[in-house]
Design a protein around this motif. Structure first.
Motif, PDB file in Angstrom:
ATOM      1  N   ASP A  13     -82.508  -9.120  -1.912  1.00 22.46           N
ATOM      2  CA  ASP A  13     -83.448 -10.877  -2.809  1.00 22.46           C
ATOM      3  C   ASP A  13     -84.222  -9.176  -3.921  1.00 22.46           C
ATOM      4  OD1 ASP A  13     -84.634  -8.652  -1.318  1.00 22.46           O
ATOM      5  OD2 ASP A  13     -86.905  -9.758  -0.346  1.00 22.46           O
ATOM      6  N   GLY A  57     -79.917 -20.190 -11.365  1.00 21.76           N
ATOM      7  CA  GLY A  57     -79.249 -19.974 -10.742  1.00 21.76           C
ATOM      8  C   GLY A  57     -80.428 -20.231  -9.656  1.00 21.76           C
ATOM      9  N   GLN A  58     -79.806 -19.256  -8.292  1.00 31.71           N
ATOM     10  CA  GLN A  58     -80.924 -19.440  -7.047  1.00 31.71           C
ATOM     11  C   GLN A  58     -80.831 -17.776  -6.340  1.00 31.71           C
ATOM     12  OE1 GLN A  58     -78.803 -23.036  -5.245  1.00 31.71           O
ATOM     13  NE2 GLN A  58     -78.769 -21.909  -2.813  1.00 31.71           N
ATOM     14  N   PRO A  59     -81.780 -17.946  -5.821  1.00 32.20           N
ATOM     15  CA  PRO A  59     -82.669 -16.566  -4.553  1.00 32.20           C
ATOM     16  C   PRO A  59     -80.716 -16.513  -3.973  1.00 32.20           C
ATOM     17  CG  PRO A  59     -84.056 -17.544  -5.201  1.00 32.20           C
ATOM     18  CD  PRO A  59     -83.317 -18.863  -5.282  1.00 32.20           C
ATOM     19  N   LEU A  60     -80.497 -15.400  -4.054  1.00 31.79           N
ATOM     20  CA  LEU A  60     -79.472 -15.025  -3.031  1.00 31.79           C
ATOM     21  C   LEU A  60     -79.287 -14.851  -1.521  1.00 31.79           C
ATOM     22  CD1 LEU A  60     -77.073 -13.971  -4.763  1.00 31.79           C
ATOM     23  CD2 LEU A  60     -77.753 -11.502  -3.920  1.00 31.79           C
ATOM     24  N   PHE A  77     -78.633 -17.330 -16.322  1.00 26.17           N
ATOM     25  CA  PHE A  77     -78.832 -16.783 -15.500  1.00 26.17           C
ATOM     26  C   PHE A  77     -80.238 -18.275 -14.459  1.00 26.17           C
ATOM     27  CE2 PHE A  77     -82.258 -13.647 -13.289  1.00 26.17           C
ATOM     28  CZ  PHE A  77     -80.865 -13.326 -12.424  1.00 26.17           C
ATOM     29  N   ARG A  78     -81.268 -18.415 -15.264  1.00 28.01           N
ATOM     30  CA  ARG A  78     -82.192 -19.053 -14.892  1.00 28.01           C
ATOM     31  C   ARG A  78     -82.169 -20.493 -14.112  1.00 28.01           C
ATOM     32  NH1 ARG A  78     -84.185 -18.590 -19.902  1.00 28.01           N
ATOM     33  NH2 ARG A  78     -83.722 -20.943 -20.910  1.00 28.01           N
ATOM     34  N   ARG A 115     -78.141 -13.911  -8.528  1.00 24.71           N
ATOM     35  CA  ARG A 115     -78.639 -15.054  -8.185  1.00 24.71           C
ATOM     36  C   ARG A 115     -77.479 -15.565  -7.799  1.00 24.71           C
ATOM     37  NH1 ARG A 115     -83.061 -17.495 -12.058  1.00 24.71           N
ATOM     38  NH2 ARG A 115     -84.594 -16.336 -12.051  1.00 24.71           N
ATOM     39  N   HIS A 167     -75.185 -18.720  -8.407  1.00 30.02           N
ATOM     40  CA  HIS A 167     -74.832 -20.625  -9.121  1.00 30.02           C
ATOM     41  C   HIS A 167     -73.539 -21.390  -7.095  1.00 30.02           C
ATOM     42  CE1 HIS A 167     -73.847 -23.542 -11.354  1.00 30.02           C
ATOM     43  NE2 HIS A 167     -74.883 -23.026 -12.356  1.00 30.02           N
ATOM     44  N   THR A 169     -76.798 -17.533   1.469  1.00 31.49           N
ATOM     45  CA  THR A 169     -76.349 -18.063   0.004  1.00 31.49           C
ATOM     46  C   THR A 169     -74.448 -17.707   0.270  1.00 31.49           C
ATOM     47  OG1 THR A 169     -76.212 -16.753  -1.508  1.00 31.49           O
ATOM     48  CG2 THR A 169     -77.519 -18.062  -1.311  1.00 31.49           C
ATOM     49  N   GLU A 196     -74.251 -13.845  -0.295  1.00 28.85           N
ATOM     50  CA  GLU A 196     -75.520 -12.759   0.298  1.00 28.85           C
ATOM     51  C   GLU A 196     -74.281 -12.559   1.168  1.00 28.85           C
ATOM     52  OE1 GLU A 196     -78.998 -12.001   3.111  1.00 28.85           O
ATOM     53  OE2 GLU A 196     -78.314 -14.312   3.370  1.00 28.85           O
TER      54      GLU A 196
END
Length: 334
Positions: A140, A118-121, A115-116, A145, A147, A124, A127
């Motif tokens: 958000d 990943g990046q904010p949604l 999970f760490r 998140r 990947h 992407t 989304e």
């Protein structure tokens, strides 16, 4: 006896556990095969009976997996503490079996590490996928998140593939990440990836959930991410959780201080069973549990078919009037 000792002792008696809790199945070599964890006929779920992984089970149709303590909890609709009591009662039977080495429990650490990564949604593919599912609410969210290139294998011996993925963190009541759901996505369009099992979970799921919003005395719980984000789209001020399956929904740990739980159930037999088990558990603990019924197969299907305004009115009509006033403020059902 600790949780790990209970799981190990159950694994030593794996076939006996299966004969009691999964009586509609049968042994096939080193495995016990049955339809699912609720003991329906079939062959989708298999439990390892011997060797280093004795007691581990997987449902090939849903991707659910766990040890025999998890299985007992889901099978009987118990919370984790009650499942441990059930296991202790079962283990009082005067039976002696060869001992195996303890099986490593879980992958909560792996879920946290992944999970760490990943990046904010926002902005992407994840989304875009959720928007294509009709989700209009904010995305958000701390529990979600993205990947861009997550490894996938259709089976352990297959070569690895790389696909983008939506990550959803499963947390316990204290907010600690205990598991993760991965939804692999198509690279070229807002849809799930064209692979055999585009959705898989890892880590410790029993009793826990993907959480959207802080819980006070009201909460809505349901199965899938998309289902509960659909509820969020219609009722953005109501905290919700996604337990990821009907079986795990039935075993969801009630947060302290909860007064009323709404269950946004899917319109199928598994959804009905989950609600019945939650109502029974809630009654035993002095908690009111009320179902929220979709118009079609689930609330995400309703959102796609009818839109957020229709869904808002449909849900509002099922809330306790005082709760509706809190959720909608002074807007009523509009």
């Amino acid at each position: 006896m600790s949780v790990s000792d209970l799981a190990r002792s159950l694994a030593e008696r794996a076939e006996t556990v299966c004969r009691v809790y999964l009586s509609r199945g049968r042994r096939q070599g080193a495995w016990w095969c049955v339809g699912d964890v609720l003991n329906h006929p079939g062959r989708s779920l298999y439990v390892r009976l011997t060797g280093d992984r004795a007691g581990k089970w997987t449902d090939a149709s849903t991707g659910e997996h766990g040890d025999l303590l998890d299985l007992i909890a889901i099978n009987r609709g118990l919370d984790p503490a009650s499942a441990r009591d059930e296991a202790r009662a079962f283990l009082s039977l005067p039976q002696v079996f060869p001992r195996h080495q303890p099986v490593a429990s879980g992958s909560s650490d792996a879920a946290q590490r992944l999970f760490r990564q990943g990046q904010p949604l926002p902005s992407t593919l994840a989304e875009a996928y959720l928007r294509a599912r009709g989700i209009t609410g904010r995305l958000d969210l701390p529990a979600l998140r993205f990947h861009p290139a997550l490894w996938y294998r259709p089976h352990p011996d297959a070569p690895r593939q790389s696909w983008p993925a939506l990550l959803a963190a499963v947390t316990d009541g204290a907010g600690r990440i205990t598991g993760l759901q991965r939804t692999w996505l198509d690279r070229d369009r807002p849809a799930k990836a064209p692979i055999v099992t585009p959705r898989r979970a890892l880590g410790h799921l029993l009793g826990n959930a993907v959480r959207f919003g802080p819980v006070a005395d009201l909460l809505a719980a349901g199965e899938g991410i998309e289902t509960m984000l659909a509820v969020c789209s219609a009722l953005p001020t109501l905290p919700v959780v996604a337990a990821l399956s009907a079986n795990h929904l039935a075993a969801f740990d009630f947060p302290p201080g909860l007064v009323r739980l709404y269950v946004a159930r899917d319109n199928d037999p598994a959804g009905r069973t989950a609600v019945e088990r939650l109502i029974a558990r809630g009654a035993a603990q002095g908690l009111e549990v009320r179902p929220l019924l979709p118009g079609g197969e689930d609330f995400n299907a309703d959102l796609l078919r009818f839109g957020p305004d229709w869904l808002r009115g449909h849900l509002a009509g099922q809330l306790v009037p005082d709760d509706a006033r809190r959720v909608f403020g002074h807007r009523g059902r509009g």
